[in-house]
Structure formats: structure tokens, C-alpha cells
Design a protein around this motif. Sequence first.
Motif, PDB file in Angstrom:
ATOM      1  N   GLY A   1       1.222  -1.513   0.094  1.00 27.81           N
ATOM      2  CA  GLY A   1      -0.217  -0.007  -0.361  1.00 27.81           C
ATOM      3  C   GLY A   1       1.034   1.153  -0.179  1.00 27.81           C
ATOM      4  N   THR A   2       0.188   2.871   0.041  1.00 24.07           N
ATOM      5  CA  THR A   2       1.007   3.688   0.117  1.00 24.07           C
ATOM      6  C   THR A   2       1.801   4.099   0.898  1.00 24.07           C
ATOM      7  N   VAL A   3       0.712   3.754   2.177  1.00 24.52           N
ATOM      8  CA  VAL A   3       1.716   4.257   3.348  1.00 24.52           C
ATOM      9  C   VAL A   3       1.624   2.601   4.676  1.00 24.52           C
ATOM     10  N   ASP A   4       1.665   2.271   4.121  1.00 24.01           N
ATOM     11  CA  ASP A   4       1.993   0.875   5.178  1.00 24.01           C
ATOM     12  C   ASP A   4       2.026  -0.323   4.243  1.00 24.01           C
ATOM     13  N   PRO A   5       3.327  -0.971   4.307  1.00 23.96           N
ATOM     14  CA  PRO A   5       3.732  -1.857   3.717  1.00 23.96           C
ATOM     15  C   PRO A   5       2.988  -3.122   3.893  1.00 23.96           C
ATOM     16  N   THR A   6       2.081  -3.059   4.816  1.00 22.40           N
ATOM     17  CA  THR A   6       1.409  -4.697   4.743  1.00 22.40           C
ATOM     18  C   THR A   6       0.437  -4.331   4.632  1.00 22.40           C
ATOM     19  N   THR A   7      -0.031  -3.383   4.110  1.00 19.66           N
ATOM     20  CA  THR A   7      -1.568  -3.596   3.225  1.00 19.66           C
ATOM     21  C   THR A   7      -1.041  -3.478   1.686  1.00 19.66           C
ATOM     22  N   LEU A   8      -2.032  -3.850   1.307  1.00 18.74           N
ATOM     23  CA  LEU A   8      -2.151  -4.448  -0.335  1.00 18.74           C
ATOM     24  C   LEU A   8      -2.959  -3.326  -1.165  1.00 18.74           C
ATOM     25  N   THR A   9      -2.911  -3.446  -2.630  1.00 12.41           N
ATOM     26  CA  THR A   9      -2.769  -2.737  -3.778  1.00 12.41           C
ATOM     27  C   THR A   9      -3.603  -4.185  -4.684  1.00 12.41           C
ATOM     28  N   ILE A  10      -4.513  -4.175  -4.700  1.00 12.61           N
ATOM     29  CA  ILE A  10      -5.221  -5.447  -5.788  1.00 12.61           C
ATOM     30  C   ILE A  10      -5.628  -5.076  -7.120  1.00 12.61           C
ATOM     31  N   PHE A  11      -5.171  -5.925  -8.223  1.00  9.42           N
ATOM     32  CA  PHE A  11      -5.736  -6.225  -9.188  1.00  9.42           C
ATOM     33  C   PHE A  11      -5.503  -6.825 -10.008  1.00  9.42           C
ATOM     34  N   MET A  12      -6.730  -7.157 -10.843  1.00  7.45           N
ATOM     35  CA  MET A  12      -7.049  -8.395 -11.539  1.00  7.45           C
ATOM     36  C   MET A  12      -7.466  -7.845 -12.524  1.00  7.45           C
ATOM     37  N   ARG A  13      -7.649  -8.459 -13.784  1.00  5.69           N
ATOM     38  CA  ARG A  13      -8.031  -8.138 -15.058  1.00  5.69           C
ATOM     39  C   ARG A  13      -8.506  -6.779 -15.157  1.00  5.69           C
TER      40      ARG A  13
ATOM     41  N   ASP B   1     -13.307 -20.038   4.030  1.00  5.55           N
ATOM     42  CA  ASP B   1     -14.497 -19.362   3.592  1.00  5.55           C
ATOM     43  C   ASP B   1     -15.425 -17.871   4.268  1.00  5.55           C
ATOM     44  N   THR B   2     -14.373 -17.102   5.256  1.00  8.16           N
ATOM     45  CA  THR B   2     -14.403 -16.282   5.642  1.00  8.16           C
ATOM     46  C   THR B   2     -14.245 -15.126   5.373  1.00  8.16           C
ATOM     47  N   TYR B   3     -14.703 -14.171   4.241  1.00 14.64           N
ATOM     48  CA  TYR B   3     -14.630 -12.876   3.374  1.00 14.64           C
ATOM     49  C   TYR B   3     -13.723 -11.981   4.671  1.00 14.64           C
ATOM     50  N   PHE B   4     -12.667 -11.129   4.462  1.00 18.19           N
ATOM     51  CA  PHE B   4     -11.828  -9.971   5.000  1.00 18.19           C
ATOM     52  C   PHE B   4     -12.114  -8.892   3.781  1.00 18.19           C
ATOM     53  N   SER B   5     -12.603  -8.125   4.240  1.00 15.94           N
ATOM     54  CA  SER B   5     -13.032  -6.361   4.178  1.00 15.94           C
ATOM     55  C   SER B   5     -12.429  -5.915   3.911  1.00 15.94           C
ATOM     56  N   ARG B   6     -10.911  -5.995   4.734  1.00 14.68           N
ATOM     57  CA  ARG B   6     -10.251  -4.645   4.355  1.00 14.68           C
ATOM     58  C   ARG B   6      -8.969  -4.926   3.853  1.00 14.68           C
ATOM     59  N   LEU B   7      -8.228  -4.902   2.816  1.00 13.63           N
ATOM     60  CA  LEU B   7      -6.381  -5.197   2.966  1.00 13.63           C
ATOM     61  C   LEU B   7      -5.784  -4.865   3.886  1.00 13.63           C
ATOM     62  N   THR B   8      -6.027  -4.122   5.121  1.00 10.28           N
ATOM     63  CA  THR B   8      -5.144  -3.384   5.668  1.00 10.28           C
ATOM     64  C   THR B   8      -4.164  -4.573   6.424  1.00 10.28           C
ATOM     65  N   GLY B   9      -3.213  -4.678   6.439  1.00  7.87           N
ATOM     66  CA  GLY B   9      -3.097  -5.711   7.413  1.00  7.87           C
ATOM     67  C   GLY B   9      -2.406  -7.857   6.447  1.00  7.87           C
ATOM     68  N   ALA B  10      -2.933  -7.095   5.680  1.00  2.36           N
ATOM     69  CA  ALA B  10      -3.355  -8.305   4.995  1.00  2.36           C
ATOM     70  C   ALA B  10      -1.685  -8.723   3.703  1.00  2.36           C
ATOM     71  N   ASN B  11      -0.902  -8.355   3.777  1.00  4.89           N
ATOM     72  CA  ASN B  11       0.283  -8.748   3.061  1.00  4.89           C
ATOM     73  C   ASN B  11       1.478  -8.857   4.177  1.00  4.89           C
ATOM     74  N   LEU B  12       1.308 -10.263   5.258  1.00  4.73           N
ATOM     75  CA  LEU B  12       1.793 -10.734   6.344  1.00  4.73           C
ATOM     76  C   LEU B  12       1.956 -11.958   5.352  1.00  4.73           C
ATOM     77  N   ASP B  13       3.480 -12.703   6.754  1.00  8.55           N
ATOM     78  CA  ASP B  13       3.554 -14.163   6.193  1.00  8.55           C
ATOM     79  C   ASP B  13       2.842 -14.540   6.287  1.00  8.55           C
ATOM     80  N   LEU B  14       2.905 -16.235   5.742  1.00  5.91           N
ATOM     81  CA  LEU B  14       2.028 -16.664   4.842  1.00  5.91           C
ATOM     82  C   LEU B  14       2.386 -17.842   6.142  1.00  5.91           C
ATOM     83  N   ALA B  15       2.195 -18.243   7.061  1.00  4.43           N
ATOM     84  CA  ALA B  15       2.360 -19.417   8.176  1.00  4.43           C
ATOM     85  C   ALA B  15       1.615 -20.404   8.162  1.00  4.43           C
TER      86      ALA B  15
END
Length: 716
Positions: free
Chosen positions: A85-97, A119-133
Amino acid sequence: MRKSYRFGLLASCILPFAAHAQEAPQPQDSGIGSDIVVTAERREGTLQTTPISVSALGETALQQLQINRTADLMRVVPSLVVASGTVDPTTLTIFMRGAGQNGGTWLGFESAVGLYVDDTYFSRLTGANLDLADLERVEVLRGPQGTLYGRNTLVGAIKYVTKKPSDTAFGDFLGEYGSDNLVRVKGTVSQPLSDNWAALVTGNYFHRDGFFNAEALGDKKYGDRDEYGGRAAIKYIGDGPFGVYLTGFFSHSENAGTIGVAVNPTTLQNARDDIYTYLSPTRGFGKNFTYGGDLTLSWKGENVELKSITAYLRGHQEFVNDLTGGRPGNSAENGYLIGFNELTSDSKYRTFSQEFQAIGDAMDGKLSYIGGLYYFRESGWQMRQDYVLYTYDTLPQMVYPTTKSYAAYGQLTYKITDAIDLVGGLRYTKEDKNVSGVTQASLTDIRLVPVGGKLKAKAWTPKAGINVRASDDVFLYASASRGFQGGGFNYLALAAPLAFNTSFDPETVWAYEVGAKLSFWDKKGHLNLAAYRNDFSDILTSMTVPTGSSLTQNAGEARVQGIEWEANIRPIPELTLFASGAYSHGKYTAINPNSDPAKAGAKYIPNVAKWQYDVGFNANIPSGSMGTFLIGGDVSYISPRYLGGTNAPMTLLDKRHVVNAFVGWQPEGSRLEVKLSAENLLKEEYYVYGNVIGGAYAMRSPGDPQTFRLSVKYSY
């Protein structure tokens, strides 16, 4: 002391490996090239017989490709563009097609690509670019998924499938040490508690020192990142038709925000030759804390399964950031100055969702169906304060947004013959959005004035398709579907009540796709092809206006179309070759003459890269009693693309080639693995973000430099 602590943490993760290194190996997924099980259609099926464009990466493939966090997926998934993201590296900007959202940090903005954990929807991309565990696999679904997945899956969805407790004990542990004092530790343990219950616990920790030279701060290792988190799950594994699955998780991160080098917006020249130079006297800060859980209750009958999926999430984010990376002062006495805007934000949100689902078969298996009801509610608040032109210290802007969404959906698949299926689906969505708050009247009028409004939207999102099993090795499909994303308000308007209150309408798309999934050479090779066309109405674009406000507008109608491919072949059991890529083309077909893209003469749809590809190999080389040697690598490419809707030259990101590679060793008869990996092996200098605000201030944020990692992994 900090280094001793990290080495101790790493050692504590490695020591259990040595103690169990001689245990017999157990089977794992075979990585790239395997036809793994996916749940892209909300029920289990194989990748090669799922009638949508989906990239599926199992745990082994994620490790081989060095997919350590969400942003890494862009290297290997066709038509996917992901950046911090523009202000926080753990926030994502995602584009597709052709569609996405640049304002993921702000509560009022929603992604056009849905993000799901199971099956749970995450509405925020804030904090979404964390380590995949603790992932079993990642599924990236391309094309509208509104019928089955619902909210804001306008052009696709990313689904993380986590490991589940089972009646067999298992565990895996990873410790890494690398460049810039990188430390990464993660582990998962699952254990049956009784004949009826099993539990799973996972944890992860990540640290990396900064690699920026912050001249004004006197810090040559600026930009530390720290992350940690955990998850616990319990599952009913007993006999009978009932099922219970309960999870809880938390994640925490702290960093120095998104860091960039100041740029001359006219000449586009960096203020310093070294792209890892930060000139601002502002010490950036980013902090994210997210926690929540979900409960799935199920009942299985002879031909039907009923589910209830309940989820609750909460998040808190704070950050301070100089949006333009600073600049040198006009004299030695002035030293260094902040750029156009130093931005401070504090926000909290919470979401609740409830879904009831029925999945089953009828008519002796000729008819398969899925249907359900869905409710979603999100509320929160966000404070924003700006220090502009090192002159204007604005009053705190406060906003309180609330979103409610209701939906009903169903999809049928009918077998005309053993080889041909017809698919029909429909979803009805109703959304209510409300926002209230206050903002400063203008930069020079120091008064707080009220802002806000209400938006209502309704949408039908149908899908129709046909599937053809031409043979055991040839699966063909064609579909037409509609996607929908709700509108909103311009939360990023800076001291401009009128701009804030100017809403944007929902964005919709009609998507058409034909595809082929081919297997050959006795299933040793696979080739998946897809051709698509997206016709957007009221397409959303983002731009930064001279006053510093970042605004979203409906730019009109647009068409994005392309061809995607994914291929792999295993000529011998020890070697896998793979390639993926996309060719894309986008254009406005009826641009709104009053929109900023039209006024600027913009020709290109943001974040549509003409070419993308990834090519690589993995090899396991047996060596008798010495064990197995591992080697692999891949090279990824993406062509230039604009980030901003007005196609401002500063937002053009250049093409980039990135090479990753690894070598490793597995001792004979053990589950221990030692690996040396390299990311950005050839030291490619590239940027993940670029913007210009205020007319005379600009910044580029670079991607990570060359990084080496030494890892030790053990599983049982």
C-alpha cells in the motif's frame, strides 16, 4: 541483546528438527504440476476439472516458488497485480483483469478482488500482506465470483486454505536467517485430543532490519519490520452427521511505513542515485493488529450438506508517513524537509458475517446445487490529520462508516450427458452504506464542518456456462457472468468537504470466458488456457488532484481482454518444468468527459500489464546415502503499467525481471530439509509504487533488494 534473542528463537525452532531427523518420511503434496484438490466452487474438486480460471498452489509449491507473503503471488499468477500500500507495506493494492482499488488503507474503500481465509471474507486489505504461515494451499480465482462468493469479487478472489486438525498427529517447523538480519520462524502442531476431537496450534514470527539510508534521521538501516501471529483451531472428528470447526487467530505488525525516494515530478529523476535513500525528517510508523475467529457447524445427509458459517473480525491500524519521501532544504540551515504532506491516521473496524449454505445432489447425481443466505456488517472509525507543505497543520478529520449487506444465491449444474454440463447461477445483493463525520473546511479555513451521506445499491449477478469433458485429458468450458462492486465516498479528500461528499457509483462488469484444461503424456504434463473479455460499466479509477486529495471517480465504460496460460511438465520424476503468463489489453470504450482521466487524455486502464510471465524449474537429485539434493529457480517478468487513472508519467512503473533461485538438501530417510534461497538474485532495481501530489512533489517506493535466506525445515 536483540540479535541474541533472535538467534535463540531460531535455535529453539531448529533443535526439534535434529531430535527427530531420523524419523521415516511421510507423503507430501508434489508441488508444481500436481492436480491438487481445490474448493473454488465451494465444494471439493480437482484443479483440472474446475470450470473457472484458478491458480492453485499447494504448500510445497509455495515453498519452491518462495511465495512468502501475498504480494509474491503476482510473480506466478496470470493477470494479477499486487503491491504494498501507499502508506503501509502490510496493506495491499490488488488488481486483476483490469479492476482493483488503490485505497486499501482507508475504511471507506473496498477491494474489487475478494480476500478469503477458508470461507471467511476479509473486507480490509489492511494487514493482508503478512507472512504466510500455516497454509495448505492458496487458490486464486480469476473472473467474477459474485454468484458463490458474493461481496466485492468483481474480477476475482484470493482464497487461503489453512491446515485443519485431523485424527492423525502432524507438525511442521521452519526457521530462517537471511540478509539484513532477517529472522523467520513458524510452526504448526496438530494433535487428536480424543476419539472425537482434534486441535491445531500455529505461530509465526518475522523480523528484518531496514535497508534504507535515512539521511535526515542519521539511520543507515532504516525501515525495520516486525510481525508475529498465531492461530488455534478445534475440530470434531467423531462419527455421525454433525460437524464442528472453531478457529481463532491474531496478527500483529510494526514497521516504518511505506518508504520511498523523492523524485522530481518534471524530470522524473530520483533525488538520489541510490533508490534505497529516504530524505524526509519524518520517522514513519505503521502498526496493525487484527484478531477474530469463525465457527462452522455442519450436518451431512445422504445427498445434502447444510452449513452455518459465522465470523467476527476486529482490526486496529495506526500510521505516520511522509507521502513524498521528503526533500533537501533550500539551505544548509534548513537541512531536510517533509514533502507535500505528512499524514497521520488511526482507525479501528469490526465485521460480523453469517452465512447459511446448502450443498447437494439430486436426480441420481445428474443435478448438483449450492444455495445460501448471507449477511455482512462492518462498522468503524478513522482519524486523519495532515501536515501540508510544512505550513498547514489540519484539524483531525473523523469519519464513522457503516456497511450492511444482504444476499441470497444459488447455482445449479445439470448433466445433460456424462460429458456435458449446463451451469446456471444467480445472486441478489442489497447494500446500505452510511458515513458521518467532520473535516476541515479548507486549508486556510480552520473550521470543522460535517460530512457524510447514505448510499443504497441492489444488484443481480447471474452466471451461465457449459462444461465439456471431451476425454479424460481434455476439459473445456465457457461462461458468461456479471460482477458487482458497491460505490462509496471520497474519504481521502483533504480539507475538502464537497469532494468528500461526492460519491461514486457501483462498478459492474459483464465477463465472458472460454477455457481448456489439458493433460498429456500420461498426466505428466498439464496445459490450462483461458481467453476472457471484461466489459466494465462505471469503471472506478483513482487519481491524485493538485490539492493533494486522492479521489475515486467513475470514468465510464472500458474493455479489458486477454489470454492466460499455465503449464507444467514432469519429463522425469525428479524434474518439473513450469510456465505461466498472460497477454492483456485494455481501453476505454466510452469515457466520461467530465472525469479526470478524460480531461488528462488518459489512454490506458490502470494496472493492466500487456505481458506477464513466470518460467522456472524444480529438480530433486537423489544421491544414495547422501540423501537428495534440491535445486530450482524461476524468472518473472511484468511489462510497464500505470498506477493512476490519469496516466500521470510519475505513476508509470517500468518493466521488471526478477530472478529467484534455491539449492537444498534432504538427508536420506528423514524429514529434515536445509535450503539456501535467493530472491531478486540479479539485484534488479524496480518500483512497486509511484505518485505525484501537489504538482511539485513525487515519490517512488522500491521493491526489496537482493535477499539470501538459509532455512531449516522439519515436518512429521
